[in-house]
Design a protein around this motif. Structure first.
Motif, mmCIF file in Angstrom:
data_model
loop_
_atom_site.group_PDB
_atom_site.id
_atom_site.type_symbol
_atom_site.label_atom_id
_atom_site.label_comp_id
_atom_site.label_asym_id
_atom_site.label_seq_id
_atom_site.Cartn_x
_atom_site.Cartn_y
_atom_site.Cartn_z
ATOM 1 N N ALA A 25 0.926 -1.189 0.136
ATOM 2 C CA ALA A 25 0.035 0.086 -0.113
ATOM 3 C C ALA A 25 1.008 1.170 -0.009
ATOM 4 C CB ALA A 25 -0.895 0.000 1.142
ATOM 5 N N VAL A 26 0.322 2.206 -0.390
ATOM 6 C CA VAL A 26 0.935 3.657 -0.473
ATOM 7 C C VAL A 26 0.715 4.292 1.061
ATOM 8 C CG1 VAL A 26 0.852 5.919 -1.105
ATOM 9 C CG2 VAL A 26 0.624 4.299 -2.902
ATOM 10 N N SER A 27 1.871 4.252 1.740
ATOM 11 C CA SER A 27 1.654 4.764 2.938
ATOM 12 C C SER A 27 2.592 6.234 2.921
ATOM 13 C CB SER A 27 2.482 3.725 3.930
ATOM 14 O OG SER A 27 2.419 4.204 5.403
ATOM 15 N N VAL A 28 1.929 7.352 3.428
ATOM 16 C CA VAL A 28 2.448 8.642 3.354
ATOM 17 C C VAL A 28 1.931 9.273 4.462
ATOM 18 C CG1 VAL A 28 3.190 8.573 0.855
ATOM 19 C CG2 VAL A 28 1.032 9.508 1.659
ATOM 20 N N ASP A 29 3.117 10.262 4.913
ATOM 21 C CA ASP A 29 2.707 11.128 5.998
ATOM 22 C C ASP A 29 2.181 12.781 5.481
ATOM 23 O OD1 ASP A 29 2.793 9.675 8.184
ATOM 24 O OD2 ASP A 29 5.035 9.881 8.116
ATOM 25 N N THR B 293 10.583 5.984 -2.902
ATOM 26 C CA THR B 293 10.526 5.143 -1.874
ATOM 27 C C THR B 293 10.689 5.764 -0.581
ATOM 28 O OG1 THR B 293 13.296 5.118 -2.011
ATOM 29 C CG2 THR B 293 11.897 3.644 -3.749
ATOM 30 N N PRO B 294 10.485 4.858 0.392
ATOM 31 C CA PRO B 294 10.528 5.246 1.814
ATOM 32 C C PRO B 294 11.746 6.408 2.227
ATOM 33 C CG PRO B 294 10.273 2.963 2.012
ATOM 34 C CD PRO B 294 10.357 3.256 0.446
ATOM 35 N N GLY B 295 11.317 7.466 2.678
ATOM 36 C CA GLY B 295 12.258 8.594 3.092
ATOM 37 C C GLY B 295 12.096 9.889 2.173
ATOM 38 N N ALA C 21 5.143 12.671 2.784
ATOM 39 C CA ALA C 21 6.464 12.051 3.041
ATOM 40 C C ALA C 21 6.372 10.326 3.143
ATOM 41 C CB ALA C 21 6.980 12.416 4.390
ATOM 42 N N VAL C 22 7.229 9.754 2.335
ATOM 43 C CA VAL C 22 6.857 8.285 2.118
ATOM 44 C C VAL C 22 7.321 7.669 3.564
ATOM 45 C CG1 VAL C 22 7.231 6.267 0.602
ATOM 46 C CG2 VAL C 22 7.154 8.604 -0.298
ATOM 47 N N ALA C 23 6.455 6.847 4.091
ATOM 48 C CA ALA C 23 6.784 6.058 5.618
ATOM 49 C C ALA C 23 7.570 4.968 5.155
ATOM 50 C CB ALA C 23 5.516 5.906 6.009
ATOM 51 N N ALA C 24 8.182 4.465 6.215
ATOM 52 C CA ALA C 24 8.893 3.344 6.119
ATOM 53 C C ALA C 24 8.153 1.912 5.694
ATOM 54 C CB ALA C 24 9.730 2.960 7.534
ATOM 55 N N ASP C 25 7.006 1.798 6.116
ATOM 56 C CA ASP C 25 6.118 0.845 5.646
ATOM 57 C C ASP C 25 5.424 0.851 4.247
ATOM 58 O OD1 ASP C 25 4.211 2.735 6.440
ATOM 59 O OD2 ASP C 25 3.051 1.306 7.390
#
Length: 316
Positions: A157-161, A251-253, A230-234
């Motif tokens: 899944a797309v996980s972003v803050d 990608t994450p980060g 912001a792309v999360a670590a998961d």
């Protein structure tokens, strides 16, 4: 100053595959006895008559005083992006399907060109989204419909803050996240259940697609708000699309920052009322609920008369 004087050089932006030669000939016929130069891009040279000069994209964008986009909404969006740093009036000729942005159909082009020469038109200004990615290969991208963060593969899944003006507001975990302009609010945003924004609004809408957790509803923000995702670590690997075109991988980060830019495009309107009526019809085709009596109002008067005459002949 007359519209003709302002339109010393008219640029053509062509759909890459559709047959638009008849429209090109109509344009050349309209300017034959006028001090107007018709210019196109080198990439379209093979599809154009010798009367149309071609130049590289950068020269084209610097020299044209107005554009005619021959295609559908995708062609219009491409023309708008091409001129985002130097907005000029753009007339859309609909060789596509729905055509929310395009103003006229090919048979209406000669009359539209006469009105342009007479200065009988108005300008509808459109905002665009400028996107900057830190950590990805994309430096800066620009779109007029939407910026979409989607899963690069079918898993995860797309996980972003979400950060707004450097303040953290929550997170999304979904199949995709759409950041749309008012123009783009009728596209992927609408299909995902987001609201339709008025073209006159200074706003941006963020809508999650199939949300799993986190923010589950669309959020409408002001034109001056800086939005950072912001792309999360998961998060699964993310494919970044701008106006439907693959632009980068996240990608994450990585962090994607977007900002609405007002008045980034000028779209020619010959009749704001007629355009609004056509848009209502097109939105009804996208399942916008209307009452039966409203459906009748959406039918153009000439078609209504034809239907009335046909019913009268059958009853006779």
């Amino acid at each position: 100053m007359s519209a003709e004087a302002k339109m010393g050089t008219v640029g053509l932006v062509l759909h890459p595959r559709k047959l638009v030669q008849d429209s090109v000939e109509a344009i050349l016929a309209a300017v034959r006895d006028r001090p107007v130069r018709v210019l196109a891009r080198d990439s379209d040279r093979a599809r154009l008559p010798e009367a149309v000069a071609t130049v590289p994209d950068a020269v084209f964008a610097a020299q044209v005083d107005g554009l005619i986009a021959l295609g559908g909404d995708g062609t219009m969006l491409g023309a708008m992006r091409l001129m985002a740093d130097r907005p000029v009036p753009i007339l859309g000729v609909n060789h596509g399907n729905l055509g929310f942005l395009a103003e006229v159909a090919p048979p209406q082009l000669p009359a539209a060109l006469a009105r342009l020469a007479a200065g009988d038109f108005t300008i509808e200004r459109h905002a665009g989204i400028e996107a900057h990615a830190d950590g990805a290969q994309l430096a800066t991208g620009f779109g007029f419909n939407d910026v979409v963060l989607a899963r690069a593969a079918r898993t995860g899944a797309v996980s972003v803050d979400l950060w707004v003006n450097d303040v953290r507001y929550g997170y999304y975990r979904a199949d995709a996240v759409v950041v749309a302009t008012p123009t783009g609010s009728t596209a992927y945003n609408y299909a995902a259940g987001g609201p339709i924004l008025s073209p006159s609004s200074d706003a941006v809408v963020i809508t999650p697609v199939a949300p799993m957790s986190g923010i589950g509803r669309a959020v409408v923000l002001g034109a001056g708000d800086q939005v950072t995702l912001a792309v999360a670590a998961d998060s699964a690997p993310i494919a970044l699309d701008i106006d439907g075109t693959a632009s980068a991988s996240l990608t994450p980060g990585d962090r994607l920052t977007t900002m609405l830019r007002r008045d980034a495009a000028q779209v020619v309107r010959l009749s704001a009322t007629e355009h609004a009526s056509r848009s209502r019809i097109k939105l009804s085709l996208l399942d916008l609920p209307v009452r039966p009596d409203q459906l009748v109002e959406l039918i153009p008067p000439e078609l209504r008369q034809r239907a009335h005459d046909a019913i009268g002949r059958r009853e006779a």
